[in-house]
Design an enzyme around this catalytic site. Sequence first.
Site, PDB file in Angstrom:
ATOM      1  N   HIS A  12      45.132  47.783  53.240  1.00 24.46           N
ATOM      2  CA  HIS A  12      45.712  48.191  54.532  1.00 24.46           C
ATOM      3  C   HIS A  12      46.500  49.500  54.456  1.00 24.46           C
ATOM      4  CE1 HIS A  12      49.505  45.621  53.457  1.00 24.46           C
ATOM      5  NE2 HIS A  12      49.690  46.876  53.090  1.00 24.46           N
ATOM      6  N   HIS A  59      55.735  45.103  57.332  1.00 27.76           N
ATOM      7  CA  HIS A  59      56.501  45.954  56.418  1.00 27.76           C
ATOM      8  C   HIS A  59      57.816  46.342  57.075  1.00 27.76           C
ATOM      9  CE1 HIS A  59      52.268  46.340  55.181  1.00 27.76           C
ATOM     10  NE2 HIS A  59      52.687  46.710  54.002  1.00 27.76           N
ATOM     11  N   HIS A 196      48.805  48.441  43.395  1.00 30.72           N
ATOM     12  CA  HIS A 196      49.565  49.642  43.751  1.00 30.72           C
ATOM     13  C   HIS A 196      51.056  49.412  43.551  1.00 30.72           C
ATOM     14  CE1 HIS A 196      49.685  47.444  47.621  1.00 30.72           C
ATOM     15  NE2 HIS A 196      50.423  48.344  48.221  1.00 30.72           N
ATOM     16  N   GLU A 243      50.854  41.843  47.230  1.00 28.54           N
ATOM     17  CA  GLU A 243      50.171  41.639  48.520  1.00 28.54           C
ATOM     18  C   GLU A 243      48.864  40.865  48.345  1.00 28.54           C
ATOM     19  OE1 GLU A 243      51.729  45.640  50.946  1.00 28.54           O
ATOM     20  OE2 GLU A 243      49.692  45.599  50.184  1.00 28.54           O
TER      21      GLU A 243
HETATM   22  C1  DHB Z   1      51.041  52.406  50.625  1.00 26.45           C
HETATM   23  C2  DHB Z   1      50.381  51.186  50.484  1.00 26.45           C
HETATM   24  C3  DHB Z   1      50.828  50.071  51.189  1.00 26.45           C
HETATM   25  O1  DHB Z   1      50.263  48.836  51.072  1.00 26.45           O
HETATM   26  C4  DHB Z   1      51.884  50.170  52.046  1.00 26.45           C
HETATM   27  O2  DHB Z   1      52.211  49.100  52.781  1.00 26.45           O
HETATM   28  C5  DHB Z   1      52.572  51.369  52.167  1.00 26.45           C
HETATM   29  C6  DHB Z   1      52.131  52.489  51.458  1.00 26.45           C
HETATM   30  C7  DHB Z   1      50.571  53.616  49.906  1.00 26.45           C
HETATM   31  O3  DHB Z   1      49.659  53.523  49.079  1.00 26.45           O
HETATM   32  O4  DHB Z   1      51.071  54.701  50.192  1.00 26.45           O
HETATM   33 FE    FE Z   2      51.533  47.256  52.187  1.00 21.89          FE
END
Ligand code: DHB
Ligand code: FE
Length: 313
Positions: A12, A59, A196, A243
């Site tokens: 997402h 978020h 991530h 997540e």
């Molecule tokens: C990023 C990824 C995410 O899942 C998020 O909620 C906010 C930022 C990113 O990769 O920048």
């Molecule tokens: Fe996210």
Amino acid sequence: MARIVAGVGSSHVPAIGAAIDNGKTEEPYWKRVFSGFEKSQEWMRETKPDVAIIVYNDHASAFSVDLIPTFALGCAAEFPPADEGWGPRPVPVVQGHPALASHIAQSVILDEFDLTIVNKMTVDHGMTVPMNLLFGKIDKNAHWPCPVVPLAVNVVMYPPPTGHRCFMLGRAIKKAVESYPDDLKVVIFGTGGLSHQISGPRAGLINSKWDKAFLDNLSKDPQKLVKIPHVDYMREAGAEGIEMVMWLIMRGALGDKVDEVYRFYTVPASNTAVGHIILENHRRGAKPAGKRKPAAVKHKHAAARAKVHRIRS
Ligand code: DHB
Ligand code: FE
């Protein structure tokens, strides 16, 4: 009887939404990401769900540290896009399905999953980006192709729910949907991830090996995934990799046996590994995805960093 016919997993990344909103989808960096969802949009147009249940995370848009529901089910008639600091995204208001949502709430709460019921909420990139990836770009004055039952999961503040709890909630959602009297075709989304980390000394961490194993097991052996403790997600997939537990709700809502009809993986988009999978519930004797035969599709952008698997076409 309503039934869940398929599960969709999708990242997402908010920058994907910004690329759509700012007309950058044809730029090579973004084309690599979007071209991996072209077949999926075709699949979605053919599958034509009556309702989507979208498991996603907020978020700090609709909720904040003032209120942290572990599982929050959206029972409202509509969910406007949230203002995440740049004004609301120019996407249509998400229509809810209050009748199915309240049926699910009743069924799973009586099954001892204590959901928070939400009758008013905005939805952020956690929901609208996967919707764009699967339904395409839609003018904000038009309509998304189907109503949505949103299920927001806390993966932002410790402690998030365990993978096992998520999987079992998926099972309870399956039972709930199957006891809904109307004949509805439902697709369930699990969103977020894949690996991530967006802050701290390990910012930018991506672990493709871990992600690939997760996708393999999601298809074939989800029981392996439900045992993974939070600390392993954090260590292997980065702080925001947690997540990924949301994908286990989607997987729990499918049958034991599924047909993986599509997979796409590319790195990076912003800081994140983009993962995507489509799993159809296995129906004995039935041809999945509208009479299509399995065929290997060579993806235009298939390269070392962008891996596309088979899709039935
Ligand atoms: C990023 C990824 C995410 O899942 C998020 O909620 C906010 C930022 C990113 O990769 O920048
Ligand atoms: Fe996210």
